[in-house]
Each structure stands twice: as C-alpha cells, then as structure tokens.
Design a protein around this motif. Sequence first.
Motif, mmCIF file in Angstrom:
data_model
loop_
_atom_site.group_PDB
_atom_site.id
_atom_site.type_symbol
_atom_site.label_atom_id
_atom_site.label_comp_id
_atom_site.label_asym_id
_atom_site.label_seq_id
_atom_site.Cartn_x
_atom_site.Cartn_y
_atom_site.Cartn_z
ATOM 1 N N LYS A 304 72.893 5.937 14.209
ATOM 2 C CA LYS A 304 72.614 4.749 13.395
ATOM 3 C C LYS A 304 71.288 4.891 12.661
ATOM 4 O O LYS A 304 71.183 4.568 11.468
ATOM 5 N N SER A 305 70.269 5.370 13.354
ATOM 6 C CA SER A 305 68.961 5.545 12.711
ATOM 7 C C SER A 305 68.984 6.662 11.671
ATOM 8 O O SER A 305 68.262 6.600 10.665
ATOM 9 N N MET A 306 69.788 7.691 11.920
ATOM 10 C CA MET A 306 69.899 8.762 10.926
ATOM 11 C C MET A 306 70.472 8.229 9.618
ATOM 12 O O MET A 306 70.045 8.614 8.536
ATOM 13 N N GLY A 307 71.480 7.348 9.719
ATOM 14 C CA GLY A 307 72.091 6.758 8.540
ATOM 15 C C GLY A 307 73.295 7.527 8.044
ATOM 16 O O GLY A 307 73.323 8.764 8.071
ATOM 17 N N PHE A 308 74.308 6.777 7.565
ATOM 18 C CA PHE A 308 75.508 7.411 7.032
ATOM 19 C C PHE A 308 75.156 8.263 5.815
ATOM 20 O O PHE A 308 74.417 7.852 4.931
ATOM 21 N N SER A 310 73.380 10.898 5.586
ATOM 22 C CA SER A 310 72.097 11.597 5.591
ATOM 23 C C SER A 310 72.303 13.055 5.986
ATOM 24 O O SER A 310 73.254 13.393 6.700
ATOM 25 N N PRO A 311 71.418 13.941 5.556
ATOM 26 C CA PRO A 311 71.546 15.345 5.981
ATOM 27 C C PRO A 311 71.421 15.502 7.490
ATOM 28 O O PRO A 311 72.072 16.376 8.076
ATOM 29 N N GLU A 312 70.612 14.664 8.136
ATOM 30 C CA GLU A 312 70.457 14.741 9.599
ATOM 31 C C GLU A 312 71.782 14.429 10.292
ATOM 32 O O GLU A 312 72.197 15.136 11.215
ATOM 33 N N TYR A 313 72.442 13.349 9.834
ATOM 34 C CA TYR A 313 73.722 12.994 10.440
ATOM 35 C C TYR A 313 74.760 14.080 10.199
ATOM 36 O O TYR A 313 75.458 14.513 11.125
ATOM 37 N N ILE A 314 74.911 14.521 8.957
ATOM 38 C CA ILE A 314 75.933 15.530 8.642
ATOM 39 C C ILE A 314 75.669 16.823 9.410
ATOM 40 O O ILE A 314 76.595 17.441 9.950
ATOM 41 N N HIS A 315 74.400 17.233 9.489
ATOM 42 C CA HIS A 315 74.056 18.446 10.231
ATOM 43 C C HIS A 315 74.483 18.328 11.693
ATOM 44 O O HIS A 315 75.135 19.235 12.242
ATOM 45 N N HIS A 316 74.123 17.228 12.345
ATOM 46 C CA HIS A 316 74.459 17.077 13.760
ATOM 47 C C HIS A 316 75.982 16.966 13.955
ATOM 48 O O HIS A 316 76.521 17.497 14.930
ATOM 49 N N PHE A 317 76.656 16.301 13.026
ATOM 50 C CA PHE A 317 78.116 16.207 13.120
ATOM 51 C C PHE A 317 78.743 17.588 13.021
ATOM 52 O O PHE A 317 79.616 17.954 13.829
ATOM 53 N N VAL A 318 78.333 18.375 12.042
ATOM 54 C CA VAL A 318 78.910 19.706 11.830
ATOM 55 C C VAL A 318 78.631 20.616 13.023
ATOM 56 O O VAL A 318 79.517 21.351 13.490
ATOM 57 N N GLU A 319 77.407 20.579 13.550
ATOM 58 C CA GLU A 319 77.084 21.433 14.690
ATOM 59 C C GLU A 319 77.904 21.043 15.923
ATOM 60 O O GLU A 319 78.404 21.902 16.655
ATOM 61 N N ALA A 320 78.080 19.734 16.139
ATOM 62 C CA ALA A 320 78.895 19.290 17.267
ATOM 63 C C ALA A 320 80.348 19.718 17.089
ATOM 64 O O ALA A 320 81.020 20.121 18.046
ATOM 65 N N TYR A 516 73.265 14.456 -4.088
ATOM 66 C CA TYR A 516 72.883 15.859 -4.157
ATOM 67 C C TYR A 516 71.683 16.168 -3.277
ATOM 68 O O TYR A 516 71.556 17.288 -2.761
ATOM 69 N N GLU A 517 70.790 15.206 -3.081
ATOM 70 C CA GLU A 517 69.647 15.424 -2.193
ATOM 71 C C GLU A 517 70.113 15.825 -0.799
ATOM 72 O O GLU A 517 69.498 16.672 -0.130
ATOM 73 N N THR A 518 71.190 15.198 -0.345
ATOM 74 C CA THR A 518 71.762 15.555 0.960
ATOM 75 C C THR A 518 72.295 16.977 0.946
ATOM 76 O O THR A 518 72.059 17.761 1.879
ATOM 77 N N ILE A 519 73.022 17.342 -0.093
ATOM 78 C CA ILE A 519 73.581 18.684 -0.208
ATOM 79 C C ILE A 519 72.458 19.732 -0.204
ATOM 80 O O ILE A 519 72.528 20.745 0.492
ATOM 81 N N ARG A 520 71.425 19.454 -0.979
ATOM 82 C CA ARG A 520 70.308 20.396 -1.076
ATOM 83 C C ARG A 520 69.638 20.610 0.279
ATOM 84 O O ARG A 520 69.331 21.741 0.670
ATOM 85 N N GLN A 521 69.437 19.515 1.025
ATOM 86 C CA GLN A 521 68.788 19.631 2.328
ATOM 87 C C GLN A 521 69.669 20.391 3.322
ATOM 88 O O GLN A 521 69.173 21.197 4.118
ATOM 89 N N LEU A 522 70.984 20.164 3.271
ATOM 90 C CA LEU A 522 71.892 20.892 4.156
ATOM 91 C C LEU A 522 71.847 22.391 3.870
ATOM 92 O O LEU A 522 71.888 23.221 4.793
ATOM 93 N N MET A 523 71.748 22.756 2.615
ATOM 94 C CA MET A 523 71.640 24.179 2.265
ATOM 95 C C MET A 523 70.354 24.770 2.829
ATOM 96 O O MET A 523 70.342 25.896 3.323
#
Length: 566
Positions: A304-308, A310-320, A516-523
């Motif tokens: 919830k704190s990461m936010g829908f 966000s690169p933090e949320y997507i990163h943790h989701f993908v790693e899990a 795109y900011e999210t995409i850039r951070q994930l890269m």
Amino acid sequence: MKRQCIFLLLFFSITMAPLQAQDRVTGRAFATRSEVIAQNGMACTSHPLATQVALDILKAGGSAIDAAIAANATLGLMEPTGCGVGGDLFAIVWDAGSGQLYGLNGSGRSPKSLTLDYFKKEGMDKIPALGPLPVSVPGAVDGWFELHGKFGKLPMKEVLQPAIAYAEQGFPVTELIAYYLGRSVPYYIRQGFPNVAETYTIDGANPPQKGDIFKNPALANTYKALAAGGRDAFYKGEIARVIADFIQEQGGFLSYDDLAAHRSEWVEPVSVNYRGYDVWELPPNGQGIAALQLLNLLEGYDLKSMGFGSPEYIHHFVEAKKVAFEDRARYYADMDFYDVPLDTLLSKEYAAARRALINPNYAGRYSAGEISAGETIYLTVADQFGNMISLIQSNYRGMGSGMVPPGLGFMLQDRGELFSLQEGQANTYEPGKRPFHTIIPAFVTKDGKPFLSFGVMGGDFQPQGHAQIIINMIDFGMSLQEAGDAPRIDHSGGSSPTGQTDESRGEVHLESGLPYETIRQLMRMGHQVGFANGIYGGYQAILYDAEKKVYYGASESRKDGHAAGY
C-alpha cells in the motif's frame, strides 16, 4: 540492440495513450465502466450472448451451476478460440446449503497406450503443440455432469437448449473472436488438418468476419446427444468411437477405452490467508497454488505504501513471481503420480525463507526451494439461493490441437503438450496421467462466508493475474471493476514444468497506462522491459456484499463480454 530497445520504450511511452475513463466523474482514471449491481443473480462471461443465456437460466429457476454450464456450452459454440467440449474444466463452487466450498478437477488423462519410450524413439525432447500426440482425454463434458448432478436444479436438456438453438439458427460473431478465428482457422487449414474448414468457416474457405452469422449444426447434434444420453453419450457411445477412431487414423494413441475410463475428481480447495481474506485455489495438477505462493511472499511487504504502478511495487511483484514459478516448475504435477509438498509450499514459514532471497533493489535469478517430498474462457455465476460458481474451461493454445473429429463440431485439446519428456521430474509424461494445467478458478471467503468469485484467463499469466486482482482490491483499495481494468504486469521467463530452463532474468511486460518514469526505474533495477498485445488475460468477477445483500459484477474490458444481473 540496447539503443533500439530504449528507443522503442520511448516511442511506446509517448504514443500509447493510457487506459482512461473518458471523462467519467467517478472512479479511477483507468476504469472502463461501473460495476453491475443486482440482488437476485449475476453472470459474468466473455461473450454478451452467453451472459444472457446464463441470466435466462437463472430466471427460469436454475442454479448458478445450471447457468454456468449453459453459458459454457454457449461459449464452446461462440468462442471456439478459447474453449469447447474438446477441452478440460476446473471449478470452485460455494454451496449455500452446506455453507462450504467444493472443488472439481475436470481434467483428462494421457492415453494409456502412449509411453515415454515412444517419444524417445522418435527423438523428441518436447511433445508437439499440434496434431494427435498432445491430445489427452477431454474432461469438460464429464465436469458438466458432475457439477449438474451435485448442484443442478433444471434438467440438462433445458440447460443445453439455448446453445443448441444458437448452433442451429446461428449467431453474429463478435469482434475479438472474429480476430482470433481469422488468425487460427487459416493456419490449421494450411497445416492440412481435416474437418477444420467444414466446421469453422462459412464457405469452406474463410472464417466468419465480425457480424457474420455463424452456425454449427454438427455441434448442435453433439449437444443434443448429451442432453438425451448424458455423459455416457460422450465417453461410451458413438461420440467416443468417432473421437478414438479419428485420432488413431491421424497417428495418435487416444482410445475408446481411455475415454470410457475417464472420471472427474472432487478435490478440497486449498487456501492462504492474505491480510484477513482467505484466498482459495485448487491443488495441482493446476497452477493455482502459484497465486497463493505469490500472495504469501508479497504479504511481507507494505505494498500500500509503495503505491499501485510504482517501480518498487512492480519490482517486488516480479521478483516474487520468479521465486514462486521456480517452485511451480519443480513441484506442480498430477498428485496421483507425485507427492506435491502442498503444506510446505503454502506455509508462511516457507514464504519467509524464500522472501529473504529477494533483493529489494535489483532483479535477480532464482531456483526452486529445496523441499523433502516425494486460451481459455473464464466465467462466474451467482444465483438467488446464494450459490456461486467460479469456472474455467479451455482447449489450450486457443482452439486446440487442430484435431477436429468428423461430424462432431468441435476441436480436441492439446494439453498433453504440457508434460515434460525429461525423466524423473514431477510432471514427466506417464500413461494415464493428467498434465500440468494452466487454467485455474479462484474464490475468496471472509470469516468463513463467500466474498469473491473470480478468475483471470491467460496461460502462465493466470496466477500473476489472480494475485494482482487481490492486491488491487485489498492493498490499493480498488473496486471490483477497477481491479480488473487496472494496467497489468506480466513476467515471462524462468523454468517451466515442461522441463525447459531459462537462466536469464526474463522479461517484464507492462500494459499501457503505466508512466515512463516507472519503466525507466525498472530498467535501472536490472529488468528487461517490453510490451505485448493480448497476453494479459481476461477477467470476470462477482463480489457478494453480505451487509447489503447484493451482488457486484465486473467483466473484462479486454474481451467481448460483460456482466449482467437481475
């Protein structure tokens, strides 16, 4: 190559308009519509006419299960690109009378006369996707009759009549289904598979276009035989003989005895608790517990704190996802043949140990945990009696194997492709074994009461989709419709239950609407980011509000269907 990828990312980020609500005054910007709300019954399917068939059955006094079977039969006619009686079925049912959940595994088994040695002698390291070899026993019809025998109220003749009428009189083909027919049918015809043109074209050469009236009188006759003779008409009668004779003429092994011996299996659904909600899936040979493992892993983070988005949320989701899917590749299989360590895989302790492998700042590679142990349609229906059903049914790879038995009006599945041909693995091919399955229904209860019946179709994406729906609602506070409309995340790559391994970090696919900011951070975090069409599945859901005593229905904006109630 790297510069080209960066250019494409910039191009897509500029040119792809985000999903938006077209000036709606309420809801999230990506919501496509409001939820449907009704008191007496609700049906959500991927085709509007199938939804209406389900409602008609409910209004006639049928149960949610009757309506689901009627809708599934209609979809087998109208959406043959995703399902049909040549495929398998899984379902989770909330029975209001007993106040409990029931699970049905309606998947079929491999031919008993086909052995692993055959594939070795032929020099194969993978079962072909098309033709007679990947054809396993189609389990959907037996699944219908098992569900109907336990929970049905109307006679099966009445349940199947709407689909029979549409098959005889015709129906207009919808946009998305016309698109997939246009891609699939000519391909099967070019491969020289018999009976495809006769079954799936109007003029013997061209598949129907959007708005064309399409009929399938052969399928109408098959449905009539089921209505008159029950499941034995399919597995022990003339239909079974036609199927077996045809497959063996084509060089396959499926026999009349394989069909006659088939049975569905009632199974206990399994669950994990995610932030106070019990999320239910079916145990293997399906992949449903991957969604539960994903939720167990992600429960340890403050999403919830990461936010829908966000690169933090997507990163943790993908790693899990990567962590859970390594276990999927190693341990998921037919439990009649392999002792799947379910308790360990679903335990909070195991999730904590696996979670510790995840680097919060960079994409990683993972292997399965060490444990000591031995195209698709989705629909959901709820009725006036409080019963709810979560049902998924598929032929795999869209229309299936290309094998269309003469005069029956349907194509047989190619689920057998999902066996591994490497010896000693959980999902290694054996005669009479159920293959690893991608299709999974889901259900959620709260304090022992029904809360949510839902599913997300789409191959390997399905557990990822299930987890995202739950997270969208519970962590990010989205409504039932918003949770399905929200831009989705898909990760591809990693080890597979078919025996393939992938040493790369895979690729993250992001649906349009994420900045795109999210995409850039994930890269920068080490992820390979890409885009793709049509891989994000299709969602249907019904939520029961016990306080207001109403059903909420949501449907998939990426498909042709809708939700409707009364």
